[in-house]
Design a protein around this motif. Structure first.
Motif, mmCIF file in Angstrom:
data_model
loop_
_atom_site.group_PDB
_atom_site.id
_atom_site.type_symbol
_atom_site.label_atom_id
_atom_site.label_comp_id
_atom_site.label_asym_id
_atom_site.label_seq_id
_atom_site.Cartn_x
_atom_site.Cartn_y
_atom_site.Cartn_z
ATOM 1 N N TRP B 203 24.585 94.739 90.637
ATOM 2 C CA TRP B 203 23.847 94.696 91.896
ATOM 3 C C TRP B 203 23.099 93.391 92.081
ATOM 4 O O TRP B 203 22.587 93.106 93.167
ATOM 5 N N LYS B 229 30.923 97.654 92.938
ATOM 6 C CA LYS B 229 29.797 98.065 93.778
ATOM 7 C C LYS B 229 30.189 99.273 94.624
ATOM 8 O O LYS B 229 29.403 100.194 94.809
ATOM 9 N N LEU B 230 31.419 99.242 95.125
ATOM 10 C CA LEU B 230 31.896 100.362 95.934
ATOM 11 C C LEU B 230 31.931 101.637 95.092
ATOM 12 O O LEU B 230 31.471 102.701 95.527
ATOM 13 N N ALA B 233 28.453 102.775 94.637
ATOM 14 C CA ALA B 233 27.889 103.342 95.857
ATOM 15 C C ALA B 233 28.427 104.752 96.090
ATOM 16 O O ALA B 233 27.667 105.677 96.410
ATOM 17 N N ASP B 235 29.503 106.734 93.864
ATOM 18 C CA ASP B 235 28.891 107.549 92.825
ATOM 19 C C ASP B 235 27.462 107.950 93.222
ATOM 20 O O ASP B 235 27.019 109.053 92.972
ATOM 21 N N TRP B 236 26.778 107.012 93.871
ATOM 22 C CA TRP B 236 25.401 107.284 94.287
ATOM 23 C C TRP B 236 25.357 108.426 95.302
ATOM 24 O O TRP B 236 24.515 109.301 95.232
ATOM 25 N N PHE B 237 26.306 108.398 96.244
ATOM 26 C CA PHE B 237 26.305 109.431 97.283
ATOM 27 C C PHE B 237 26.768 110.775 96.745
ATOM 28 O O PHE B 237 26.434 111.815 97.288
ATOM 29 N N PHE B 239 25.839 112.374 94.249
ATOM 30 C CA PHE B 239 24.779 113.269 93.769
ATOM 31 C C PHE B 239 24.104 114.026 94.914
ATOM 32 O O PHE B 239 23.434 115.022 94.705
ATOM 33 N N ARG B 246 26.058 115.104 89.463
ATOM 34 C CA ARG B 246 24.685 115.214 88.962
ATOM 35 C C ARG B 246 23.774 115.858 89.992
ATOM 36 O O ARG B 246 23.914 115.602 91.158
#
Lengths: 115, 246
Positions: B203, B229-230, B233, B235-237, B239, B246
């Motif tokens: 990042w 990064k994609l 990102a 992966d972030w959404f 959760f 998670r």
């Protein structure tokens, strides 16, 4: 707490995509084609009718807000790297994204208030 | 064709000097000579004390990276004729501590390289008797360009983010992480994503893209970083979803 960076980067990416793909269309249409008479400009009533439609309102909101977050992210890193202000990390991040949020709020209010 | 060309070469002998200085040498010009040939000419004929790294002379070993007229280059692939009339400035790679003359300290890079675990990791190794792990040409194509990296560190010297933030894990290490993530035999993509998602990971990259421009092996580290990064990102959404990991 999960770092929010991936989320901010997603907004940055989405805003950049919109700015790159849709802005040129609007610029060419309303900045060149209509004023130069290459295309017949829609009348006020037609445009007003278009803008009042909920889908158009949503479209306008997205086209305005996401590029604001694109700007916030880019400006933030410009301040860090070009002006060497990394020690003001938090302040700069808060200011940039707050500005984008504020701009989004104004845009949302304006779009909502179209009678 | 000039009879000779001038090289301005960084000298730094820590026992003599407190700061690196430039020393000029007059070297015969030959149109098939590269900067490395000129450096070897200096070492053999003019000044045997000049220190620099080199090995293969053919763009494979990645040892002879230096700044040539301010750009990171493999000196074995930088022809003198492309820099006429000179003088040609030859300096150690940007952003790395100088040990001596043109030799930089690569400890930091080696540490970062190891950190991303650039080797095939499997949850369960199958027994030798079961034979090799087969791969289709398409599966090979997925990661092949990233596997061309020769660890020459030119991308680090080209990266302004690394220049400002030495803790940044950097282009080559991330590209190599992606090389193994994309390998069908590997099973540690999640492990590497965790490492690369740390504060000094991918990042930090602001997508300047110079790393990909200077790479002598046409690896695209900038592309690898954007791909990762994609993944990060998405992966972030994930959760946020009720069925997320998670």
């Amino acid at each position: 707490m999960r770092p929010i960076t991936p989320f901010l980067w997603t907004l940055f990416g989405a805003g950049g995509t919109i700015a790159a793909l849709l802005f040129p269309v609007h610029l060419v249409l309303s900045g060149l084609a209509f004023p130069l008479g290459a295309l017949e400009a829609p009348s006020y009533d037609v445009l007003y009718g278009l803008v009042r439609h909920p889908v158009t309102r949503l479209y306008l909101l997205v086209v305005i807000t996401l590029p604001l977050f694109h700007w916030a992210h880019r400006f933030r890193y410009t301040l860090y790297d070009v002006l060497q202000l990394k020690h003001l990390y938090r302040l700069i991040a808060v200011l940039c994204y707050s500005a984008a949020l504020l701009g989004s709020a104004v845009a949302a209010y304006t779009v909502w208030r179209i009678p | 064709m000039p009879p000779s060309v001038t090289l301005a070469v960084t000298r730094y002998r820590p026992e003599q000097e407190s700061e690196p200085t430039l020393q000029t040498y007059e070297v015969p010009f030959r149109k098939d000579w590269v900067v490395l040939d000129a450096l070897n000419y200096i070492k053999d004929n003019l000044d045997g004390s000049l220190s620099f790294r080199w090995s293969c002379r053919m763009g494979v070993c990645g040892s002879c990276g230096m700044m040539v007229n301010g750009s990171p280059k493999l000196t074995c692939a930088a022809f003198l004729s492309d820099y006429l009339p000179g003088p040609i400035r030859v300096e150690p790679l940007n952003y790395f501590p100088i040990i001596r003359d043109l030799v930089v300290d690569m400890t930091d890079f080696m540490h970062k390289l190891k950190k991303v675990k650039p080797w095939i990791i499997r949850a369960q190794e199958k027994p030798l008797a079961d034979g090799e792990y087969l791969q289709t040409p398409d599966q090979l194509e997925m990661y092949k360009q990233f596997s061309m990296c020769i660890n020459c560190m030119l991308c680090y010297s080209a990266c302004p983010v690394y220049g400002l933030e030495q803790s940044f894990i950097g282009p080559a290490a991330i590209a190599l992480a992606q090389r193994y993530n994309l390998d069908s035999r590997d099973e540690a993509a999640r492990e590497r994503l965790e490492i690369l998602s740390e504060h000094d990971g991918m990042w930090q990259c602001t997508f300047v893209g110079e790393c990909s421009k200077v790479c002598p092996k046409n690896v695209d580290p900038a592309g690898a970083i954007q791909q990762l990064k994609l993944v990060g990102a998405v992966d972030w959404f994930r959760f946020l979803l009720p069925w997320g990991t998670r």
